[in-house]
Scaffold this motif. Structure first.
Motif, short mmCIF file in Angstrom:
data_model
loop_
_atom_site.label_atom_id
_atom_site.label_comp_id
_atom_site.label_asym_id
_atom_site.label_seq_id
_atom_site.Cartn_x
_atom_site.Cartn_y
_atom_site.Cartn_z
N ALA A 168 -0.10 4.62 -4.01
CA ALA A 168 0.64 5.09 -2.84
C ALA A 168 0.33 6.54 -2.49
O ALA A 168 0.22 6.89 -1.32
CB ALA A 168 2.14 4.91 -3.06
N ILE A 169 0.16 7.39 -3.49
CA ILE A 169 -0.09 8.81 -3.23
C ILE A 169 -1.39 8.99 -2.46
O ILE A 169 -1.48 9.80 -1.53
CB ILE A 169 -0.08 9.64 -4.53
CG1 ILE A 169 -0.15 11.13 -4.22
CG2 ILE A 169 -1.21 9.26 -5.45
CD1 ILE A 169 1.11 11.70 -3.69
N TRP A 178 -3.46 8.78 4.94
CA TRP A 178 -2.77 8.49 6.19
C TRP A 178 -2.37 9.78 6.89
O TRP A 178 -2.57 9.93 8.09
CB TRP A 178 -1.55 7.61 5.90
CG TRP A 178 -0.93 7.07 7.14
CD1 TRP A 178 -1.31 5.95 7.81
CD2 TRP A 178 0.15 7.63 7.86
NE1 TRP A 178 -0.51 5.78 8.91
CE2 TRP A 178 0.41 6.80 8.96
CE3 TRP A 178 0.96 8.76 7.68
CZ2 TRP A 178 1.40 7.06 9.89
CZ3 TRP A 178 1.95 9.01 8.61
CH2 TRP A 178 2.17 8.16 9.70
N VAL A 179 -1.80 10.73 6.15
CA VAL A 179 -1.39 12.01 6.74
C VAL A 179 -2.61 12.80 7.22
O VAL A 179 -2.59 13.40 8.29
CB VAL A 179 -0.56 12.83 5.72
CG1 VAL A 179 -0.42 14.27 6.15
CG2 VAL A 179 0.80 12.20 5.53
N ARG A 198 0.82 -1.21 0.00
CA ARG A 198 0.00 0.00 0.00
C ARG A 198 0.86 1.26 0.00
O ARG A 198 0.52 2.25 -0.63
CB ARG A 198 -0.91 0.02 1.23
CG ARG A 198 -2.02 -0.96 1.19
CD ARG A 198 -2.84 -0.87 2.46
NE ARG A 198 -3.88 -1.87 2.47
CZ ARG A 198 -4.51 -2.24 3.56
NH1 ARG A 198 -4.22 -1.69 4.72
NH2 ARG A 198 -5.46 -3.15 3.51
N ALA A 199 1.96 1.21 0.73
CA ALA A 199 2.80 2.39 0.88
C ALA A 199 3.60 2.74 -0.37
O ALA A 199 3.92 3.90 -0.59
CB ALA A 199 3.75 2.20 2.06
N TYR A 215 -2.85 6.61 -0.57
CA TYR A 215 -2.63 5.99 0.74
C TYR A 215 -1.95 6.97 1.69
O TYR A 215 -2.39 7.17 2.81
CB TYR A 215 -1.78 4.72 0.57
CG TYR A 215 -1.38 4.08 1.87
CD1 TYR A 215 -2.29 3.31 2.59
CD2 TYR A 215 -0.11 4.25 2.41
CE1 TYR A 215 -1.93 2.72 3.79
CE2 TYR A 215 0.26 3.67 3.60
CZ TYR A 215 -0.66 2.90 4.28
OH TYR A 215 -0.30 2.33 5.48
N TRP A 216 -0.88 7.62 1.23
CA TRP A 216 -0.15 8.55 2.08
C TRP A 216 -0.97 9.80 2.36
O TRP A 216 -0.92 10.35 3.46
CB TRP A 216 1.20 8.90 1.47
CG TRP A 216 2.17 7.78 1.62
CD1 TRP A 216 2.61 6.94 0.64
CD2 TRP A 216 2.77 7.32 2.83
NE1 TRP A 216 3.47 6.00 1.16
CE2 TRP A 216 3.58 6.22 2.51
CE3 TRP A 216 2.70 7.74 4.15
CZ2 TRP A 216 4.31 5.53 3.48
CZ3 TRP A 216 3.44 7.05 5.10
CH2 TRP A 216 4.23 5.96 4.76
N PHE A 217 -1.72 10.27 1.38
CA PHE A 217 -2.56 11.45 1.61
C PHE A 217 -3.60 11.17 2.69
O PHE A 217 -3.79 11.97 3.60
CB PHE A 217 -3.24 11.87 0.30
CG PHE A 217 -4.11 13.08 0.46
CD1 PHE A 217 -3.56 14.34 0.62
CD2 PHE A 217 -5.49 12.96 0.48
CE1 PHE A 217 -4.36 15.46 0.78
CE2 PHE A 217 -6.30 14.06 0.64
CZ PHE A 217 -5.73 15.33 0.79
#
Length: 190
Positions: free
Chosen positions: A89-90, A96-97, A83-84, A92-94
């Protein structure tokens, strides 16, 4: 861990999922009553709900990470890195943040008191399930699973989120207003 996950899910479903509706309700109440109703306390209640959810969510993430890597759950050792760094990924990280880091910006006094920034944080925290709901609507229309007029009506989930958001916003304003009046009354007599 299952009990903690269930309680966190309940906390999210009852309070957090509808906060992006509650904040505009508080803003509308502030605009209508112009100083007659104390709304800063209501915004503070919503702010601390978002921050407390973030802290609990981080505890859950640490627990799941430890369990997946040290508990012998083999497939989880591959899912998290996929996922990371995978093709999505973009996103997922968005997400998550926006769920784990952005709510802590509410601890900055100037940002934490800004109703519009609070709305933005609440909206971004809920972005994951809102995107999922959007995909459900679009695929249902595209594949013609929902015939005719029903395609443009709200689903029961959306109606419940709207009602929860309005209710949570009004309750927060009432609690905040009466807490403010009580504090003023104590300060005058004390």
């Amino acid at each position: 861990m299952e009990l903690f996950n269930s309680l966190l899910r309940l906390f999210f479903d009852v309070f957090i999922r509808s906060t992006f509706i509650s904040v505009p309700v508080i803003i509308i109440i502030w605009a209508i009553f112009k100083g007659k109703v104390q709304t800063q306390n209501a915004l503070a209640i919503i702010k601390w709900l978002l921050i407390s959810h973030t802290v609990l969510y981080i505890v859950q993430l640490v627990g799941e990470f430890g369990y997946s890597y040290f508990g012998g759950v083999e497939y989880m050792q591959y899912i998290i890195p996929a996922r990371a760094v995978g093709s999505y990924a973009i996103f997922y990280w968005f997400m998550w943040v926006s769920v784990t880091l952005l709510p802590f910006s509410l601890l900055i006094k100037k940002l934490g008191r800004n109703a519009y920034f609070l709305f933005l944080v609440a909206l971004l925290m809920n972005l994951g399930w809102l995107f999922e709901l959007f995909v459900i609507h679009v695929t249902s229309l595209h594949r013609d699973y929902i015939p005719g007029v029903d395609a443009y009506l709200l689903y029961p989930v959306e109606i419940s989120v709207l009602l929860e958001g309005v209710t949570c916003g009004v309750v927060a304003v009432v609690i905040g207003h009466f807490a403010s009046k009580r504090r003023d009354k104590i300060n005058v007599t004390g």
